[in-house]
Design an enzyme around this catalytic site. Sequence first.
Site, PDB file in Angstrom:
ATOM      1  N   GLU A 114       2.981  -2.516  -8.811  1.00 14.05           N
ATOM      2  CA  GLU A 114       3.881  -2.847  -7.771  1.00 14.05           C
ATOM      3  C   GLU A 114       3.488  -4.343  -7.283  1.00 14.05           C
ATOM      4  O   GLU A 114       2.260  -4.529  -7.176  1.00 14.05           O
ATOM      5  CB  GLU A 114       4.273  -1.773  -6.701  1.00 14.05           C
ATOM      6  CG  GLU A 114       3.011  -1.780  -5.639  1.00 14.05           C
ATOM      7  CD  GLU A 114       3.159  -0.476  -4.727  1.00 14.05           C
ATOM      8  OE1 GLU A 114       4.256   0.429  -5.327  1.00 14.05           O
ATOM      9  OE2 GLU A 114       2.529  -0.174  -4.025  1.00 14.05           O
ATOM     10  N   TYR A 223       5.122   0.544   1.152  1.00 18.51           N
ATOM     11  CA  TYR A 223       4.714   0.688  -0.189  1.00 18.51           C
ATOM     12  C   TYR A 223       3.793   2.180  -0.111  1.00 18.51           C
ATOM     13  O   TYR A 223       3.078   2.510  -0.982  1.00 18.51           O
ATOM     14  CB  TYR A 223       3.586  -0.327  -0.594  1.00 18.51           C
ATOM     15  CG  TYR A 223       2.937  -0.988   0.585  1.00 18.51           C
ATOM     16  CD1 TYR A 223       1.596   0.141   0.877  1.00 18.51           C
ATOM     17  CD2 TYR A 223       2.844  -2.021   0.943  1.00 18.51           C
ATOM     18  CE1 TYR A 223       0.918  -0.314   2.036  1.00 18.51           C
ATOM     19  CE2 TYR A 223       1.815  -2.510   2.110  1.00 18.51           C
ATOM     20  CZ  TYR A 223       0.874  -1.591   2.571  1.00 18.51           C
ATOM     21  OH  TYR A 223       0.069  -2.170   3.399  1.00 18.51           O
ATOM     22  N   CYS A 410     -12.145 -37.738  22.116  1.00 21.24           N
ATOM     23  CA  CYS A 410     -11.174 -38.397  21.277  1.00 21.24           C
ATOM     24  C   CYS A 410     -11.857 -39.369  20.259  1.00 21.24           C
ATOM     25  O   CYS A 410     -12.043 -40.485  20.902  1.00 21.24           O
ATOM     26  CB  CYS A 410      -9.993 -38.721  22.193  1.00 21.24           C
ATOM     27  SG  CYS A 410      -8.682 -39.359  21.022  1.00 21.24           S
TER      28      CYS A 410
HETATM   29  S1  IVH Z   1      -1.570  -0.048  -0.438  1.00 27.36           S
HETATM   30  C1  IVH Z   1      -5.012   2.314   0.583  1.00 27.36           C
HETATM   31  N1  IVH Z   1       0.186  -1.561  -1.544  1.00 27.36           N
HETATM   32  O1  IVH Z   1      -2.928  -5.336   0.907  1.00 27.36           O
HETATM   33  C2  IVH Z   1      -4.214   1.399   0.205  1.00 27.36           C
HETATM   34  N2  IVH Z   1      -1.249  -2.670  -0.165  1.00 27.36           N
HETATM   35  O2  IVH Z   1      -5.925  -5.543   0.410  1.00 27.36           O
HETATM   36  C3  IVH Z   1      -3.478   0.742   1.044  1.00 27.36           C
HETATM   37  N3  IVH Z   1      -0.684  -4.701   0.314  1.00 27.36           N
HETATM   38  O3  IVH Z   1      -3.872  -3.965   3.814  1.00 27.36           O
HETATM   39  C4  IVH Z   1      -2.919  -0.529   0.596  1.00 27.36           C
HETATM   40  N4  IVH Z   1       1.029  -4.952  -1.002  1.00 27.36           N
HETATM   41  O4  IVH Z   1      -1.704  -4.813   3.566  1.00 27.36           O
HETATM   42  C5  IVH Z   1      -0.807  -1.528  -0.877  1.00 27.36           C
HETATM   43  N5  IVH Z   1       2.002  -2.664  -2.660  1.00 27.36           N
HETATM   44  C6  IVH Z   1       1.067  -2.737  -1.830  1.00 27.36           C
HETATM   45  C7  IVH Z   1       0.673  -3.712  -1.182  1.00 27.36           C
HETATM   46  C8  IVH Z   1      -0.419  -3.803  -0.095  1.00 27.36           C
HETATM   47  C9  IVH Z   1       0.208  -5.496   0.076  1.00 27.36           C
HETATM   48  C10 IVH Z   1      -1.763  -5.301   1.399  1.00 27.36           C
HETATM   49  C11 IVH Z   1      -2.052  -4.250   2.446  1.00 27.36           C
HETATM   50  C12 IVH Z   1      -3.492  -4.040   2.315  1.00 27.36           C
HETATM   51  C13 IVH Z   1      -3.952  -5.034   1.538  1.00 27.36           C
HETATM   52  C14 IVH Z   1      -5.162  -4.510   0.899  1.00 27.36           C
END
Ligand code: IVH
Length: 735
Positions: A114, A223, A410
């Site tokens: 995803e 997600y 400055c």
């Molecule tokens: S799953 C334990 N799914 O990416 C797994 N995270 O680098 C939790 N994020 O802190 C995350 N899209 O903020 C997941 N489809 C997605 C995501 C996603 C963005 C972000 C999320 C997380 C970070 C991790």
Amino acid sequence: MTPAEAKKRHDRLVAEIRRHDLAYYVEAKPVISDRDYDRLSHDLLDLEANFPELVTPDSPTQRVGGEPLKAFRPVRHLLPMLSLDNTYSREEVVNFVKRIHKLLPGETLEWAVEPKVDGVAVSLRYQEGRLAIGATRGDGMTGDDITANLKTIRSVPMKLNHPGFLEARGEVFLTKSGFEKLNAERQAAGAEVFANPRNAAAGSLKQLDPRIVAKRPLDVVFYGLGKLENGPHPATHADALDWLKSLGFKTPQKIWRCHSADELMAAIDELDRLRRGFPYETDGAVIKLNDFAQRERAGFTAKAPRWAIAYKYAAERAQTRLRGITIQVGRTGALTPVAELDPVFLAGSTISRATLHNEDEIKRKDIRIGDAVLIEKAGEVIPAVVGVVPEKRPAGAAPFDFAAHIHGKCPVCGGPVSRDPKYVVWRCENIQCPAQATRRLEFFAARGALDIESIGGIVADKLVERNLVREPLDLFGLKAEVLAALNLGAADAPRVFGAKNAAKALHAIERARTAPLSRWLFALAIPDVGKATARDLALFHQTIEDVSSSPLLKDVLDYHDNLSRLPSLRRDHLDRCQPLKDKTAEAANRLLQAGFAAPSQNKAEAGKRRDRGIVTRIGPVVAKSVLDFFASSAGREILARMKALGVHPAVEKVSAGRTDALPLAGKSFVLTGTLPTMTREQASARIESLGGKVTGSVSGNTDFLLAGAEAGSKLEKARQLGVKVIDEAEFLKMG
Ligand code: IVH
């Protein structure tokens, strides 16, 4: 109506509004007209005004409300919010798959792929179906309680059809178009722009005043799940997303289910092709084991789950050398570090300068002069230095020390500088700083402002340098001979401005004395006053003095101020509430009568209104900014000087009821679809301020259909009836 009847009606209205919110904000498939939706919201507000005990925190009327917070309360996460291992290498993805096969020998594995949404991670807890707490990730164990801010996002469900405990996790983002628009507004208002949508989303969620957050075009995609109690426990990720979707959460628009490394690569490639069309920025593909039981067996490391990995797409980047760091001084004295680079070609143009944002960013990335640096085109527009290549660091490159680099003063005027520890920006405190004066002068004379041709760039520089102009209004005291003799070159290589140019410039300056009021209001660089606001102010005020003490702006402040105090009043306060309600209604009436407000037509506004649903042409933040500006000593001085100089901006005011002189007088508009940069509310306000009318449906009397993306049946109808269809660009050229 008896209390029991009222309760029944309330339940029905709330359920109906929720259904339409879901259709509009989550599924993007509205089923009723804005007008009908407004009627429902209005009915609910009326009902709650009469039966305040029916107001619950999850009522659709409570999305924006309450006072600004002093600070965010910490929230301990029930399950840690972990991060993801990430990689830019396909080979690593293959290794990841092999690793999981080794951990779960002999098992059939299914993967979900995803989009990795580039925003801010949040967790939302629902207790007995009600949104109880929304929090940021923080350090993974403890985050900030940002419930009030999350409630302002219309696609966040306030109530669920799920009696148990549920935690949903997702990413808050600012849409790409919302980001461009927000930055354009900030630029026009002289505020600092955000480097990318993620920073803008993070900055928005950090606001302590939910009313500000409500104005930011935030949205959220969910997600995953956190803790669950008393209810279904989906067995797979795909089921979890389906379940979240069925409960009313917005989930990724597409996920891929894969069974091999080859299928994963194909999914990653397809997502890369599709993601440019997504409304949010994505920086990768997240690959997750689909089956929850298998996830549990695969386990976690301290930081991240073993069962998932993020494959990051390479951004358009280039490598070059940082030759030096210069400091730009803005109109408000903000010192911005700028990277001076060896020129490099990136995404269609040659880049030799890039922003370094501020001191903290340089420190965080440990950027040093002489470093090989990576340049990225952030948000497709502003090139930025995103990092260094440590292996290529030249010997002796020292850490960058902002204060030492500018020798504590400055770089332009040598005046004192300071940095408020709460903010990231250093500022020159000398209001006479020539760099600030030059920027202000350039702004004042620019085409969109007073359009004083020939007072730009080098001429502005020299006028300030020679002390001929300190403030823009000094232009009106310039003498022809002095201007003609102005040396634009160096002392040893003079190049004078000349009599002819001087005469031309003075002519333009003279003409500016009677330039339209809207241009003057814009040229004065009043914080938060862009072109559209200046125009609105000019249409409703005769002179600049009228603006400075505007009863309309005061009514706007009163109206919004009272409004924000009303929702917290309970029944036992009803008598005390009545005078406030009356005052609010009176202010609303005056604004409506003056044409400075219109009955609300927008769903997002509907939730905010109380007994009079109105949308004011200018919001309270801007109204306050204008009144504050003219009340300040600098503002008062400007007014006095304009008077003394005999500056009389041309009147643009249209007397109430005499809108026939306006460019769109008598024209009837219908809006449909999503416009690229304007909200419906803004487009309607513009149409009305130019004398036109906005109606809900297309008929033989409609003159124009203003259509954006995903226009539906109205577009068909307009075509059938031969109504002229225009897009936003054409619309902006009108009037
Ligand atoms: S799953 C334990 N799914 O990416 C797994 N995270 O680098 C939790 N994020 O802190 C995350 N899209 O903020 C997941 N489809 C997605 C995501 C996603 C963005 C972000 C999320 C997380 C970070 C991790």
